[in-house]
Design a protein around this motif. Structure first.
Motif, PDB file in Angstrom:
ATOM      1  N   ILE A  24     -50.086  45.865  57.356  1.00  0.00           N
ATOM      2  CA  ILE A  24     -49.656  44.530  57.772  1.00  0.00           C
ATOM      3  C   ILE A  24     -49.058  43.800  56.581  1.00  0.00           C
ATOM      4  O   ILE A  24     -49.625  43.807  55.487  1.00  0.00           O
ATOM      5  N   VAL A  25     -47.912  43.169  56.779  1.00  0.00           N
ATOM      6  CA  VAL A  25     -47.315  42.284  55.771  1.00  0.00           C
ATOM      7  C   VAL A  25     -47.281  40.889  56.392  1.00  0.00           C
ATOM      8  O   VAL A  25     -46.836  40.728  57.538  1.00  0.00           O
ATOM      9  N   HIS A  26     -47.776  39.884  55.640  1.00  0.00           N
ATOM     10  CA  HIS A  26     -47.806  38.516  56.178  1.00  0.00           C
ATOM     11  C   HIS A  26     -46.604  37.707  55.738  1.00  0.00           C
ATOM     12  O   HIS A  26     -46.102  37.876  54.628  1.00  0.00           O
ATOM     13  N   THR A  27     -46.169  36.806  56.627  1.00  0.00           N
ATOM     14  CA  THR A  27     -45.170  35.802  56.239  1.00  0.00           C
ATOM     15  C   THR A  27     -45.777  34.426  56.524  1.00  0.00           C
ATOM     16  O   THR A  27     -46.706  34.314  57.337  1.00  0.00           O
ATOM     17  N   PRO A  28     -45.255  33.367  55.864  1.00  0.00           N
ATOM     18  CA  PRO A  28     -45.868  32.042  56.035  1.00  0.00           C
ATOM     19  C   PRO A  28     -45.769  31.540  57.475  1.00  0.00           C
ATOM     20  O   PRO A  28     -44.737  31.711  58.128  1.00  0.00           O
ATOM     21  N   THR A  29     -46.855  30.920  57.931  1.00  0.00           N
ATOM     22  CA  THR A  29     -46.934  30.384  59.295  1.00  0.00           C
ATOM     23  C   THR A  29     -45.763  29.459  59.605  1.00  0.00           C
ATOM     24  O   THR A  29     -45.162  29.535  60.674  1.00  0.00           O
ATOM     25  N   ASP A  30     -45.414  28.580  58.631  1.00  0.00           N
ATOM     26  CA  ASP A  30     -44.379  27.573  58.929  1.00  0.00           C
ATOM     27  C   ASP A  30     -42.972  28.182  59.026  1.00  0.00           C
ATOM     28  O   ASP A  30     -42.040  27.520  59.456  1.00  0.00           O
ATOM     29  N   GLU A  31     -42.822  29.444  58.667  1.00  0.00           N
ATOM     30  CA  GLU A  31     -41.512  30.092  58.847  1.00  0.00           C
ATOM     31  C   GLU A  31     -41.380  30.728  60.236  1.00  0.00           C
ATOM     32  O   GLU A  31     -40.327  31.257  60.597  1.00  0.00           O
ATOM     33  N   GLY A  32     -42.490  30.702  60.997  1.00  0.00           N
ATOM     34  CA  GLY A  32     -42.459  31.194  62.372  1.00  0.00           C
ATOM     35  C   GLY A  32     -42.030  32.654  62.468  1.00  0.00           C
ATOM     36  O   GLY A  32     -42.059  33.403  61.477  1.00  0.00           O
ATOM     37  N   ILE A  33     -41.606  33.046  63.645  1.00  0.00           N
ATOM     38  CA  ILE A  33     -41.207  34.437  63.878  1.00  0.00           C
ATOM     39  C   ILE A  33     -39.888  34.724  63.152  1.00  0.00           C
ATOM     40  O   ILE A  33     -39.637  35.859  62.737  1.00  0.00           O
ATOM     41  N   SER A  34     -39.063  33.669  62.932  1.00  0.00           N
ATOM     42  CA  SER A  34     -37.800  33.874  62.198  1.00  0.00           C
ATOM     43  C   SER A  34     -38.082  34.386  60.781  1.00  0.00           C
ATOM     44  O   SER A  34     -37.354  35.240  60.260  1.00  0.00           O
ATOM     45  N   GLY A  35     -39.141  33.863  60.148  1.00  0.00           N
ATOM     46  CA  GLY A  35     -39.519  34.318  58.803  1.00  0.00           C
ATOM     47  C   GLY A  35     -39.950  35.777  58.830  1.00  0.00           C
ATOM     48  O   GLY A  35     -39.622  36.555  57.918  1.00  0.00           O
ATOM     49  N   ALA A  36     -40.675  36.156  59.886  1.00  0.00           N
ATOM     50  CA  ALA A  36     -41.134  37.555  60.006  1.00  0.00           C
ATOM     51  C   ALA A  36     -39.945  38.495  60.223  1.00  0.00           C
ATOM     52  O   ALA A  36     -39.900  39.598  59.662  1.00  0.00           O
ATOM     53  N   ILE A  37     -38.968  38.035  61.002  1.00  0.00           N
ATOM     54  CA  ILE A  37     -37.775  38.870  61.251  1.00  0.00           C
ATOM     55  C   ILE A  37     -37.024  39.086  59.931  1.00  0.00           C
ATOM     56  O   ILE A  37     -36.638  40.218  59.590  1.00  0.00           O
ATOM     57  N   ALA A  38     -36.853  38.016  59.166  1.00  0.00           N
ATOM     58  CA  ALA A  38     -36.119  38.117  57.886  1.00  0.00           C
ATOM     59  C   ALA A  38     -36.824  39.074  56.928  1.00  0.00           C
ATOM     60  O   ALA A  38     -36.186  39.920  56.285  1.00  0.00           O
ATOM     61  N   GLU A  39     -38.144  38.988  56.847  1.00  0.00           N
ATOM     62  CA  GLU A  39     -38.904  39.855  55.940  1.00  0.00           C
ATOM     63  C   GLU A  39     -38.847  41.317  56.415  1.00  0.00           C
ATOM     64  O   GLU A  39     -38.737  42.236  55.596  1.00  0.00           O
ATOM     65  N   ALA A  40     -38.906  41.531  57.727  1.00  0.00           N
ATOM     66  CA  ALA A  40     -38.828  42.900  58.254  1.00  0.00           C
ATOM     67  C   ALA A  40     -37.461  43.509  57.912  1.00  0.00           C
ATOM     68  O   ALA A  40     -37.368  44.684  57.533  1.00  0.00           O
ATOM     69  N   LYS A  41     -36.401  42.698  58.015  1.00  0.00           N
ATOM     70  CA  LYS A  41     -35.053  43.195  57.677  1.00  0.00           C
ATOM     71  C   LYS A  41     -34.984  43.553  56.203  1.00  0.00           C
ATOM     72  O   LYS A  41     -34.376  44.549  55.813  1.00  0.00           O
ATOM     73  N   ARG A  42     -35.624  42.724  55.359  1.00  0.00           N
ATOM     74  CA  ARG A  42     -35.616  42.982  53.907  1.00  0.00           C
ATOM     75  C   ARG A  42     -36.344  44.304  53.603  1.00  0.00           C
ATOM     76  O   ARG A  42     -35.850  45.144  52.842  1.00  0.00           O
ATOM     77  N   LEU A  43     -37.515  44.493  54.255  1.00  0.00           N
ATOM     78  CA  LEU A  43     -38.286  45.724  54.020  1.00  0.00           C
ATOM     79  C   LEU A  43     -37.506  46.955  54.492  1.00  0.00           C
ATOM     80  O   LEU A  43     -37.536  48.010  53.847  1.00  0.00           O
ATOM     81  N   HIS A  44     -36.808  46.788  55.593  1.00  0.00           N
ATOM     82  CA  HIS A  44     -36.015  47.891  56.149  1.00  0.00           C
ATOM     83  C   HIS A  44     -34.928  48.317  55.153  1.00  0.00           C
ATOM     84  O   HIS A  44     -34.658  49.513  54.981  1.00  0.00           O
ATOM     85  N   GLU A  45     -34.317  47.330  54.480  1.00  0.00           N
ATOM     86  CA  GLU A  45     -33.305  47.634  53.442  1.00  0.00           C
ATOM     87  C   GLU A  45     -33.947  48.387  52.275  1.00  0.00           C
ATOM     88  O   GLU A  45     -33.360  49.305  51.713  1.00  0.00           O
ATOM     89  N   GLU A  46     -35.172  47.963  51.943  1.00  0.00           N
ATOM     90  CA  GLU A  46     -35.852  48.462  50.750  1.00  0.00           C
ATOM     91  C   GLU A  46     -36.423  49.867  50.952  1.00  0.00           C
ATOM     92  O   GLU A  46     -36.405  50.700  50.039  1.00  0.00           O
ATOM     93  N   ASP A 100     -35.469  55.709  54.714  1.00  0.00           N
ATOM     94  CA  ASP A 100     -35.981  56.361  55.915  1.00  0.00           C
ATOM     95  C   ASP A 100     -36.975  55.474  56.664  1.00  0.00           C
ATOM     96  O   ASP A 100     -38.120  55.843  56.898  1.00  0.00           O
ATOM     97  N   SER A 101     -36.496  54.269  56.976  1.00  0.00           N
ATOM     98  CA  SER A 101     -37.300  53.397  57.847  1.00  0.00           C
ATOM     99  C   SER A 101     -36.460  53.034  59.075  1.00  0.00           C
ATOM    100  O   SER A 101     -35.232  53.118  59.039  1.00  0.00           O
ATOM    101  N   TYR A 102     -37.143  52.644  60.121  1.00  0.00           N
ATOM    102  CA  TYR A 102     -36.455  52.241  61.364  1.00  0.00           C
ATOM    103  C   TYR A 102     -37.025  50.910  61.829  1.00  0.00           C
ATOM    104  O   TYR A 102     -38.247  50.722  61.870  1.00  0.00           O
ATOM    105  N   LEU A 103     -36.115  49.992  62.134  1.00  0.00           N
ATOM    106  CA  LEU A 103     -36.482  48.653  62.587  1.00  0.00           C
ATOM    107  C   LEU A 103     -36.056  48.529  64.058  1.00  0.00           C
ATOM    108  O   LEU A 103     -34.890  48.269  64.336  1.00  0.00           O
ATOM    109  N   PRO A 104     -36.975  48.739  64.994  1.00  0.00           N
ATOM    110  CA  PRO A 104     -36.546  48.673  66.410  1.00  0.00           C
ATOM    111  C   PRO A 104     -36.063  47.278  66.811  1.00  0.00           C
ATOM    112  O   PRO A 104     -35.196  47.150  67.656  1.00  0.00           O
TER     113      PRO A 104
END
Ligand code: PMP
Length: 310
Positions: free
Chosen positions: A115-137, A140-144
């Motif tokens: 599990i990777v956490h993002t700040p509550t006040d960034e909402g789901i948009s913050g989680a989407i942005a962080e998931a995209k960043r991790l996918h770049e990093e 061999d990862s897949y972001l459905p």
């Protein structure tokens, strides 16, 4: 019934019928049918999506042996994807806003996820942005990406919606369902419209979600509510959105447990509030279908059944 993997227990959930006998707002002769999606093995409607996202990634060649699956999630999609990924032997990382329930996070971890956490006040948009960043990093990862992936509404178009029609027939007066990614709502709506173009479509959101206008802000009802209009809703002839307060949603969630033995989460309570408002407006003999998306025991640390001040 014998199954060879836990996936075999996904779907074919029952419909719980409510009539005037249970709720005085329901006109005599009308009924609300709630699809008990909390009875899926991962405890939510998103088990169906997990299977579809992994199958689609494999079919498109985006997932191979050892590919890491990354997804932003309020938790239930994480559990559903983790179940499907486990069956395929794939590692998973879920990006979850901090505020979401500890139980859902513990269940994702139990299924082997990180599990990777993002700040509550960034909402789901913050989680989407962080998931995209991790996918770049991560090579061999897949972001459905459930918020954009057509496999999301497709999962409901192909599984849940046919189950509804098999049990109720195409003469469903209204379909009332919560909107998070909008996948459930749009997939089911599309299937119902093809069989009955007159079906009324009612989306459900908590206060603080933007579908009926107003500013985006936090809410306690979990799993539904949006900060942006989901792409999946585009082009659907939606009759309206019902905005449900945390107080009303939680009061109904408690009532469904106490009076009907349905141990469901707060988005189910909100859906029931909206389904009752809808059926009260319709003539006798109407049939309203709604969804109870997940189980309440994943919100016990949030005092879902005992905190009166919501
Ligand atoms: N209720 C709960 C508890 C959920 O977790 C979700 C999914 N986030 C929904 C409703 C809404 O489903 P969808 O994403 O398909 O709109």
């Amino acid at each position: 019934m014998i199954i060879d993997s836990i996936q075999g227990a996904i779907g074919h959930t029952p419909l719980l019928r409510f009539t005037h006998q249970h709720f005085s707002e329901i006109p005599e002769g009308s009924a609300i049918y709630a699809k008990l999606e909390y009875l899926n093995p991962g405890g939510s409607i998103k088990d169906r999506l997990g299977v579809y996202l992994i199958e689609e990634g494999l079919a498109q060649g985006r997932i191979k042996e050892g590919t890491t699956i990354i997804e932003p999630t309020a938790g239930n999609t994480g559990i559903g994807v983790a179940l499907a990924a486990l069956a395929a032997g794939l590692p998973t990382i879920f990006v979850v806003p901090e505020k979401f329930s500890m139980e859902k996070q513990a269940l994702m971890k139990a299924l082997g996820a990180k599990i990777v956490h993002t700040p509550t006040d960034e909402g789901i948009s913050g989680a989407i942005a962080e998931a995209k960043r991790l996918h770049e990093e991560i090579i061999d990862s897949y972001l459905p990406l459930q918020f954009e992936n057509p496999a999301n509404p497709e999962a409901y178009y192909r599984t849940l919606a046919p189950e509804l029609v098999a049990d109720l027939g195409a003469e469903i007066t209204s379909f009332v369902a919560g909107i998070g990614s909008g996948g459930t709502f749009s997939g089911v709506a599309r299937y119902l419209l093809e069989r009955n173009p007159a079906v009324r479509l009612i989306g459900v959101e908590p206060e603080g979600s933007i579908l009926n206008g107003g500013a985006s802000h936090g809410h306690e009802i979990e799993g539904i509510g949006v900060e942006f209009i989901p792409a999946f809703l585009e082009g659907l002839p939606i009759s309206g959105f019902t905005t449900v307060s945390d107080a009303d949603g939680f009061a109904m969630t408690r009532r469904l447990a106490k009076e009907h033995g349905a141990l469901i989460g707060s988005s189910s309570g909100a859906a029931m509030v909206a389904a009752l408002a809808e059926i009260a407006k319709l003539p006798a003999g109407s049939r309203v279908a709604t969804i109870f998306p997940d189980a309440g025991d994943r919100y016990l640390s949030k005092d879902i059944y005992s905190r009166e001040e919501y």
